[in-house]
Enzyme design. Structure first.
Site, short mmCIF file in Angstrom:
data_model
loop_
_atom_site.label_atom_id
_atom_site.label_comp_id
_atom_site.label_asym_id
_atom_site.label_seq_id
_atom_site.Cartn_x
_atom_site.Cartn_y
_atom_site.Cartn_z
N TYR A 119 30.19 26.79 -6.15
CA TYR A 119 30.49 28.12 -6.71
C TYR A 119 29.17 28.87 -6.91
O TYR A 119 28.18 28.31 -7.39
CB TYR A 119 31.20 27.96 -8.07
N GLU A 207 31.20 37.38 -5.98
CA GLU A 207 31.57 35.99 -6.27
C GLU A 207 31.86 35.25 -4.98
O GLU A 207 32.60 35.75 -4.13
CB GLU A 207 32.82 35.97 -7.17
#
Ligand code: ADP
Ligand code: MG
Length: 399
Positions: A119, A207
């Site tokens: 991530y 993101e």
């Protein structure tokens, strides 16, 4: 402003960032055509909506055991079948709300042999006043859940705008992802490229979930979401052209045409105010009087008849609105001009709910006279407290 995954990947690729090859499609034929340009044998068909959690999402029109909004397809025939099932149907994910979102566009991409999922996100961190990079080894899953149950697995790195992105920031990212050798180098390079993309494009959020390590040792952006600072869009016509209004709240789109700052809320009192600070205070005082605002609406400095009419129409198109509170301070714009605008607008939209108006400022008495002589059931108020009490009372009385 948000954009689709395929658009975000196009932008990132321009900064040299690795993405799987893919093609957007708005029809089954286009999806098949796109898949034929890919090497195969594994394809991924991805619903393009402005919401995450697509993989685990469910289509309203399909059975409970049907596949979600991100589908692995093992042949061109499967791509065709999946595209046919997805296009035009409504995908419900954890981020769409119960209504879901209609899938009008797909992205057909290369299937990737995944070794690890990570991530990485970036945002403008208001607390530190800096851009922050947030990285975690726990990719592919819900980051809020990771932050809640295993916060030690998340690393935040803030970047001083005076120095910009430094080599040590890249090393910190690679270290947090526990990467070594060539992958470590790739992570350093990637984070530098992402910082450059973020600042060059005036993003407010980027993101990547997941960022993947492929079995043959490459870092690739598998899924990404990007949003931009609307106030800086004038500098990026290419990004502005990516806007997809079908993904936005129709009332907010309408409001932006008239340069009105409008945000829909859950209450039943529609508000029309000039100035963001006064709008906030108006919402607070409605709550203090035991009710809830149906919206935030700032008509701005130049509250013209046209703007006021548009604002009335937008407020009234919300079926939840049971009353309207207009709270306007006439500074540069005089109260009589505003009153004329309110009367014209109220007549044009055929007002069906109680309307309380509080005017203050230049030519306030002339303004009040215009409202009183309009023949419309407008309830005048003398100050903000009085106005809030009156509208809450009127709505209760009408119920
Ligand atoms: P969302 O976050 O909206 O569910 P993602 O693009 O992250 O959508 O896809 C969900 C999961 O599907 C990923 O975590 C990954 O495991 C898998 N996936 C997505 N794209 C690919 C791809 N190109 N190749 C292989 N697997 C993929
Ligand atoms: Mg994802």
């Amino acid at each position: 402003m948000n954009i689709h995954e395929y658009q975000a990947k196009e932008l990132l690729a321009k900064f040299g960032i690795g993405i799987p090859t893919g093609y957007p499609a708005t029809s089954v034929a286009e999806a098949v055509e796109g898949a034929k340009k890919l090497p195969g044998p594994l394809y991924v068909v991805k619903a393009q909506i402005h919401a995450g959690g697509r993989g685990k999402g469910k289509f309203k029109e399909l059975g409970a055991d049907a596949k979600g909004g991100v589908r692995l397809a093992k042949s061109i025939e499967d791509v065709e079948k999946d595209a046919g099932e997805m296009l035009g149907n409504t995908l419900v994910t954890v981020q769409t709300g119960d209504a879901g979102k209609q899938v009008n566009r797909l992205y057909v991409t290369d299937g990737v042999d995944i070794a690890e999922e990570y991530y990485l996100s970036m945002l403008v961190d208001r607390a530190s006043g800096r851009i922050a990079m947030i990285v975690s080894t726990e990719g592919g899953m819900d980051i809020e859940e990771v932050a809640h149950s295993t916060p030690e697995k998340i690393t935040t790195i803030t970047i001083d705008p005076a120095t910009g992105f430094m080599p040590h920031h890249g090393r910190e990212v690679a270290f947090a992802l526990k990467l070594s050798g060539d992958l470590n180098k790739q992570a350093q390079k990637l984070s530098k490229q992402l910082y450059e993309a973020f600042t060059t494009l005036d993003c407010d959020m980027l993101e990547i979930n997941p960022l993947v390590e492929t079995k043959d040792g490459n870092l690739l952006v598998l899924d990404t979401k990007m949003s931009f600072d609307s106030n800086a869009l004038y500098r990026h016509p290419d990004v502005e052209a990516m806007r997809d209004e079908t993904e936005e709240d129709p009332m907010e789109v309408e409001a932006s045409k008239y340069d009105l700052a409008y945000i829909k809320l859950d209450g039943d009192i529609g508000c029309m105010v000039n100035g963001a600070g006064l709008a906030m205070a108006t919402m607070d005082i409605i709550k203090l009087n035991g009710s809830f605002p149906a919206n935030f609406l700032d008509v701005g400095g130049g509250a013209t008849t046209e703007k006021v009419t548009a604002a009335f129409k937008i407020i009234l198109s919300d079926p939840a609105v049971k009353g309207i509170l207009v709270n306007i301070f006439g500074g540069i714009m005089r109260c009589d001009t505003i009153a004329e605008g309110i009367v014209a607008a109220a007549k044009e939209v055929d007002l069906s709910v109680p309307l309380v108006v509080r005017l203050e400022g230049t030519n306030v008495q002339q303004g009040k006279d215009i409202l009183a002589n309009s023949g419309l059931p407008i309830v005048p108020a003398d100050n903000l407290g009085d106005a809030a009490q009156k509208i809450v009372g009127e709505v209760k009385k009408a119920a």
